[in-house]
Design an enzyme around this catalytic site. Structure first.
Site, mmCIF file in Angstrom:
data_model
loop_
_atom_site.group_PDB
_atom_site.id
_atom_site.type_symbol
_atom_site.label_atom_id
_atom_site.label_comp_id
_atom_site.label_asym_id
_atom_site.label_seq_id
_atom_site.Cartn_x
_atom_site.Cartn_y
_atom_site.Cartn_z
ATOM 1 N N HIS A 197 -55.925 93.538 39.382
ATOM 2 C CA HIS A 197 -55.907 93.555 40.879
ATOM 3 C C HIS A 197 -56.987 94.232 41.679
ATOM 4 O O HIS A 197 -57.240 95.160 41.135
ATOM 5 C CB HIS A 197 -54.432 93.665 41.388
ATOM 6 C CG HIS A 197 -53.670 92.791 40.991
ATOM 7 N ND1 HIS A 197 -53.009 91.486 41.510
ATOM 8 C CD2 HIS A 197 -52.531 92.775 39.866
ATOM 9 C CE1 HIS A 197 -52.175 90.803 41.010
ATOM 10 N NE2 HIS A 197 -51.854 91.755 39.898
ATOM 11 N N LYS B 264 -56.690 83.214 45.164
ATOM 12 C CA LYS B 264 -56.880 84.288 45.210
ATOM 13 C C LYS B 264 -58.368 84.562 44.439
ATOM 14 O O LYS B 264 -58.892 84.048 43.728
ATOM 15 C CB LYS B 264 -56.020 85.134 44.435
ATOM 16 C CG LYS B 264 -54.662 85.104 44.787
ATOM 17 C CD LYS B 264 -54.778 85.987 46.213
ATOM 18 C CE LYS B 264 -52.953 86.150 46.572
ATOM 19 N NZ LYS B 264 -52.672 86.534 47.923
ATOM 20 N N TYR C 174 -47.294 97.133 41.821
ATOM 21 C CA TYR C 174 -47.966 97.213 40.864
ATOM 22 C C TYR C 174 -47.518 98.200 39.721
ATOM 23 O O TYR C 174 -46.661 98.991 40.242
ATOM 24 C CB TYR C 174 -49.337 97.643 41.129
ATOM 25 C CG TYR C 174 -50.175 96.628 42.094
ATOM 26 C CD1 TYR C 174 -50.527 95.399 41.903
ATOM 27 C CD2 TYR C 174 -50.320 97.130 43.342
ATOM 28 C CE1 TYR C 174 -51.047 94.627 42.926
ATOM 29 C CE2 TYR C 174 -50.776 96.318 44.169
ATOM 30 C CZ TYR C 174 -51.232 95.179 44.075
ATOM 31 O OH TYR C 174 -51.846 94.201 45.096
#
Length: 136
Positions: free
Chosen positions: A9, A113, A38
């Site tokens: 990410h 995304k 995360y």
């Protein structure tokens, strides 16, 4: 947990701003989450900071959290060499523990995304080939 994916990410914060895992923890709590989603964060200088422990299910990619680990690069689309070297190290460490896990970007699992704004599968293919060549 049965880890099948290692997901890369980005924080989507302005390039050059050095946010931290603590900053992301605060942002995520502000959204009503229990904390950072995360498992680790890679800062601009390449420092790797812990997020959630690996045994704790992440909150980083809807529908895949129970079978994945997430690493977040600080920035939007201009990552430092130090960050990329640390990313390679993190992924290698995870691949030792989860050898069959696929390395992918957030965008691979969510068509809405673009994160982390580079082709993770292509990057990993090149990096892992070079590493394999150097081991021979």
């Amino acid at each position: 947990m049965n880890i099948t994916r290692l997901v890369v990410h980005c924080s989507d914060s302005p390039n050059g701003r050095d946010d931290s895992a603590a900053d992301i923890h605060r942002w995520h709590r502000g959204r009503g989450w229990v904390g950072i989603g995360y498992h680790c964060v890679i800062r601009r200088d390449g420092r790797v900071e812990n997020g959630r422990p690996e045994f704790w299910m992440g909150a980083h990619v809807a529908g895949h959290n129970s079978t994945s680990l997430g690493v977040c690069l600080i920035g939007c689309d201009q990552f430092t060499d130090a960050q990329m070297q640390s990313l390679e190290r993190v992924i290698h460490e995870w691949k030792i523990k989860y050898p069959d896990a696929e390395v992918c970007g957030h965008y691979d699992l969510d068509q809405h995304k673009t994160c982390p704004n580079f082709d993770v599968k292509d990057w990993w293919s090149v990096v892992s080939d070079i590493d394999e060549f150097n081991r021979v």
